[in-house]
Design a protein around this motif. Structure first.
Motif, PDB file in Angstrom:
ATOM      1  N   SER A 167      -9.593  33.410  22.370  1.00  0.00           N
ATOM      2  CA  SER A 167      -8.880  33.655  23.623  1.00  0.00           C
ATOM      3  C   SER A 167      -8.595  32.346  24.349  1.00  0.00           C
ATOM      4  N   VAL A 168      -9.596  31.462  24.399  1.00  0.00           N
ATOM      5  CA  VAL A 168      -9.390  30.162  25.044  1.00  0.00           C
ATOM      6  C   VAL A 168      -8.333  29.364  24.293  1.00  0.00           C
ATOM      7  N   LEU A 169      -8.402  29.398  22.961  1.00  0.00           N
ATOM      8  CA  LEU A 169      -7.430  28.670  22.160  1.00  0.00           C
ATOM      9  C   LEU A 169      -6.024  29.225  22.369  1.00  0.00           C
ATOM     10  N   ALA A 170      -5.918  30.549  22.466  1.00  0.00           N
ATOM     11  CA  ALA A 170      -4.601  31.150  22.695  1.00  0.00           C
ATOM     12  C   ALA A 170      -4.026  30.719  24.044  1.00  0.00           C
ATOM     13  N   LYS A 171      -4.890  30.639  25.075  1.00  0.00           N
ATOM     14  CA  LYS A 171      -4.418  30.184  26.382  1.00  0.00           C
ATOM     15  C   LYS A 171      -3.959  28.734  26.320  1.00  0.00           C
ATOM     16  N   GLU A 172      -4.734  27.907  25.613  1.00  0.00           N
ATOM     17  CA  GLU A 172      -4.351  26.494  25.510  1.00  0.00           C
ATOM     18  C   GLU A 172      -3.038  26.350  24.737  1.00  0.00           C
ATOM     19  N   ARG A 173      -2.866  27.157  23.702  1.00  0.00           N
ATOM     20  CA  ARG A 173      -1.620  27.089  22.935  1.00  0.00           C
ATOM     21  C   ARG A 173      -0.436  27.559  23.778  1.00  0.00           C
ATOM     22  N   ALA A 174      -0.673  28.599  24.577  1.00  0.00           N
ATOM     23  CA  ALA A 174       0.407  29.076  25.441  1.00  0.00           C
ATOM     24  C   ALA A 174       0.789  28.004  26.470  1.00  0.00           C
ATOM     25  N   GLN A 175      -0.230  27.328  27.023  1.00  0.00           N
ATOM     26  CA  GLN A 175       0.060  26.255  27.975  1.00  0.00           C
ATOM     27  C   GLN A 175       0.790  25.100  27.291  1.00  0.00           C
ATOM     28  N   LEU A 176       0.344  24.764  26.075  1.00  0.00           N
ATOM     29  CA  LEU A 176       1.016  23.701  25.331  1.00  0.00           C
ATOM     30  C   LEU A 176       2.450  24.085  25.015  1.00  0.00           C
ATOM     31  N   ALA A 177       2.678  25.359  24.680  1.00  0.00           N
ATOM     32  CA  ALA A 177       4.040  25.813  24.387  1.00  0.00           C
ATOM     33  C   ALA A 177       4.932  25.685  25.619  1.00  0.00           C
ATOM     34  N   ARG A 178       4.386  26.031  26.794  1.00  0.00           N
ATOM     35  CA  ARG A 178       5.175  25.894  28.016  1.00  0.00           C
ATOM     36  C   ARG A 178       5.517  24.433  28.286  1.00  0.00           C
ATOM     37  N   GLU A 179       4.530  23.532  28.099  1.00  0.00           N
ATOM     38  CA  GLU A 179       4.793  22.119  28.328  1.00  0.00           C
ATOM     39  C   GLU A 179       5.851  21.594  27.364  1.00  0.00           C
ATOM     40  N   MET A 180       5.753  21.985  26.106  1.00  0.00           N
ATOM     41  CA  MET A 180       6.731  21.538  25.113  1.00  0.00           C
ATOM     42  C   MET A 180       8.120  22.059  25.437  1.00  0.00           C
ATOM     43  N   HIS A 181       8.164  23.319  25.887  1.00  0.00           N
ATOM     44  CA  HIS A 181       9.470  23.912  26.187  1.00  0.00           C
ATOM     45  C   HIS A 181      10.077  23.314  27.448  1.00  0.00           C
ATOM     46  N   ASP A 182       9.235  23.139  28.490  1.00  0.00           N
ATOM     47  CA  ASP A 182       9.768  22.711  29.783  1.00  0.00           C
ATOM     48  C   ASP A 182      10.013  21.211  29.860  1.00  0.00           C
ATOM     49  N   VAL A 183       9.231  20.418  29.122  1.00  0.00           N
ATOM     50  CA  VAL A 183       9.332  18.970  29.247  1.00  0.00           C
ATOM     51  C   VAL A 183       9.961  18.345  28.015  1.00  0.00           C
ATOM     52  N   VAL A 184       9.297  18.484  26.876  1.00  0.00           N
ATOM     53  CA  VAL A 184       9.751  17.790  25.671  1.00  0.00           C
ATOM     54  C   VAL A 184      11.116  18.299  25.218  1.00  0.00           C
ATOM     55  N   SER A 185      11.238  19.630  25.114  1.00  0.00           N
ATOM     56  CA  SER A 185      12.515  20.182  24.657  1.00  0.00           C
ATOM     57  C   SER A 185      13.650  19.811  25.604  1.00  0.00           C
ATOM     58  N   HIS A 186      13.372  19.813  26.896  1.00  0.00           N
ATOM     59  CA  HIS A 186      14.399  19.461  27.872  1.00  0.00           C
ATOM     60  C   HIS A 186      14.852  18.013  27.685  1.00  0.00           C
ATOM     61  N   GLN A 187      13.893  17.105  27.484  1.00  0.00           N
ATOM     62  CA  GLN A 187      14.250  15.703  27.328  1.00  0.00           C
ATOM     63  C   GLN A 187      14.986  15.450  26.017  1.00  0.00           C
ATOM     64  N   VAL A 188      14.548  16.130  24.939  1.00  0.00           N
ATOM     65  CA  VAL A 188      15.252  15.965  23.667  1.00  0.00           C
ATOM     66  C   VAL A 188      16.672  16.523  23.775  1.00  0.00           C
ATOM     67  N   SER A 189      16.848  17.599  24.524  1.00  0.00           N
ATOM     68  CA  SER A 189      18.195  18.153  24.726  1.00  0.00           C
ATOM     69  C   SER A 189      19.074  17.145  25.461  1.00  0.00           C
ATOM     70  N   LEU A 190      18.509  16.469  26.483  1.00  0.00           N
ATOM     71  CA  LEU A 190      19.278  15.453  27.192  1.00  0.00           C
ATOM     72  C   LEU A 190      19.660  14.293  26.274  1.00  0.00           C
ATOM     73  N   ILE A 191      18.748  13.920  25.380  1.00  0.00           N
ATOM     74  CA  ILE A 191      19.065  12.853  24.427  1.00  0.00           C
ATOM     75  C   ILE A 191      20.224  13.261  23.543  1.00  0.00           C
ATOM     76  N   ALA A 192      20.195  14.508  23.052  1.00  0.00           N
ATOM     77  CA  ALA A 192      21.281  14.990  22.198  1.00  0.00           C
ATOM     78  C   ALA A 192      22.614  15.019  22.950  1.00  0.00           C
ATOM     79  N   VAL A 193      22.575  15.461  24.208  1.00  0.00           N
ATOM     80  CA  VAL A 193      23.817  15.523  25.002  1.00  0.00           C
ATOM     81  C   VAL A 193      24.359  14.115  25.247  1.00  0.00           C
ATOM     82  N   GLN A 194      23.473  13.189  25.633  1.00  0.00           N
ATOM     83  CA  GLN A 194      23.923  11.827  25.894  1.00  0.00           C
ATOM     84  C   GLN A 194      24.436  11.158  24.630  1.00  0.00           C
ATOM     85  N   ALA A 195      23.781  11.414  23.492  1.00  0.00           N
ATOM     86  CA  ALA A 195      24.258  10.847  22.236  1.00  0.00           C
ATOM     87  C   ALA A 195      25.614  11.415  21.866  1.00  0.00           C
ATOM     88  N   GLY A 196      25.835  12.717  22.118  1.00  0.00           N
ATOM     89  CA  GLY A 196      27.142  13.304  21.848  1.00  0.00           C
ATOM     90  C   GLY A 196      28.227  12.711  22.711  1.00  0.00           C
TER      91      GLY A 196
END
Length: 370
Positions: A167-196
């Motif tokens: 249960s603790v691991l699932a919560k940590e994974r869910a939090q990590l997924a949110r961070e990846m989606h909200d921060v990392v994915s957003h920044q990589v999307s901006l890189i792709a847009v700027q490169a285009g």
């Protein structure tokens, strides 16, 4: 750590031998009926685990016609340690006490002697002797059941601890997924847009090609991030397949998409274990990434060959032509490659070359990992 108990057969043989010794000391060999009953009771102890009640009944003949007590008391103890019917156990103990108290043959019984003090003391002693194996057997049975209960409790607690950890691991994974989606994915999307945008708006052909490469790698990274996010979010709820693991067939595409000038030279057998193929792929991938980060403008050569029962993957790059830009790094890449190689019985070596470049070599035994 508790010592190991002897096998049940050895214990039964030892008990039967002890009962036979008891018969030898207390039974006259010339009294053939008594000797036969005593031997029957001693040998019946071999059946005490499978047929405890039958064994006890057979040993009663020993108590009836002889003074040997080992066989009937051992049978009574076994019966009480395997049976939960206390009324039956009390009846068996009482029957044994009466048979042991009364003389044989019963025709020699003098009713006037029963009231004597010595006989009353003998009767009390016989009842106590008959009750002792019953109490001892019940104690052993209670200890056995308590051990089983404790084992069940321990297993339940381990299961509860595992569920809590999951249960603790699932919560940590869910939090990590949110961070990846909200921060990392957003920044990589901006890189792709700027490169285009750079690819479309630039007039320089080399700049447009570099922008196209950045955009393609950003889009690929974004897709992998989204898949990882879905895996992390689905963890603990349903099975989710990971991205298909790479093999040597993907090396050519890896070298072409590395963003540097690289040459691939391979001489490999047709079939190699999947673990070996993944180790080679990840090694080449890490080496090319390091060349791109730390040796701008360098060219690389990837050589993979099979000789003397081992697989050798070598990535060599020339000296950089430009100054490297400082990039964040956890410095775990080479350490991870070394750990992966050690698990497969191989090794990873790396170091600078005499020409100012760098070389990384992976060596793996093939036959061991088949």
């Amino acid at each position: 750590m508790s010592p190991r108990r002897p096998p049940a057969l050895v214990l039964d043989l030892a008990l039967a031998g002890f009962a036979l010794a008891d018969v030898w000391f207390h039974v006259d060999v010339e009294d053939q009926p008594a000797a036969a009953f005593a031997l029957l009771g001693a040998l019946a102890l071999m059946l005490r685990r499978r047929l405890p009640l039958t064994t006890f009944v057979l040993t009663l003949l020993t108590a009836l016609v002889t003074d040997a007590v080992v066989a009937p008391m051992a049978a009574l103890y076994t019966l009480s340690s395997l049976n939960r019917h206390r009324l039956l156990l009390a009846g068996c103990a009482l029957i044994y006490a009466i048979i042991d108290f009364l003389p044989w043959p019963w025709s020699s019984l003098d009713a006037t002697e029963l009231s004597q003090t010595n006989n009353l003391f003998h009767l009390t002693y016989t009842l106590a002797t008959a009750a002792a194996p019953v109490f001892l057997g019940q104690l052993v049975q209670a200890r056995r059941e308590l051990s089983l209960r404790l084992a069940d409790i321990f297993e339940a607690r381990e299961h509860e601890r595992l569920l809590t950890a999951q249960s603790v691991l699932a919560k940590e994974r869910a939090q990590l997924a949110r961070e990846m989606h909200d921060v990392v994915s957003h920044q990589v999307s901006l890189i792709a847009v700027q490169a285009g945008a750079l690819q479309v708006g630039s007039r320089d052909a080399e700049t447009r090609q570099a922008a196209a490469t950045i955009r393609r790698l950003s889009v690929q990274t974004l897709e992998e991030l989204r898949h990882m996010v879905s895996v992390l979010r689905a963890s603990g709820s349903r099975p989710t397949e990971l991205t298909p693991q790479p093999s040597l067939a993907d090396l050519e595409h890896l070298v072409e998409a590395s963003g540097i000038e690289a040459k691939l030279e391979t001489d490999l057998p047709e079939e190699l274990p999947p673990t070996v193929q993944r180790a080679v792929y990840r090694t080449v991938q890490e080496a090319l990434t390091n060349v791109r980060k730390h040796a701008p403008g360098a060219t690389a050569t990837v050589r993979i060959d099979h000789r003397n029962g081992g697989l050798y993957a070598t990535v060599t790059n020339t000296a950089p032509t430009r100054r490297a830009v400082a990039l964040p790094s956890a410095h775990h890449g080479l350490a991870g490659l070394a750990q992966r190689a050690e698990l497969l019985g191989g090794s990873v070596t790396s170091g600078p070359t005499a020409q100012g470049g760098y070389e990384l070599c992976l060596e793996l035994p093939v036959e061991r990992n088949r």
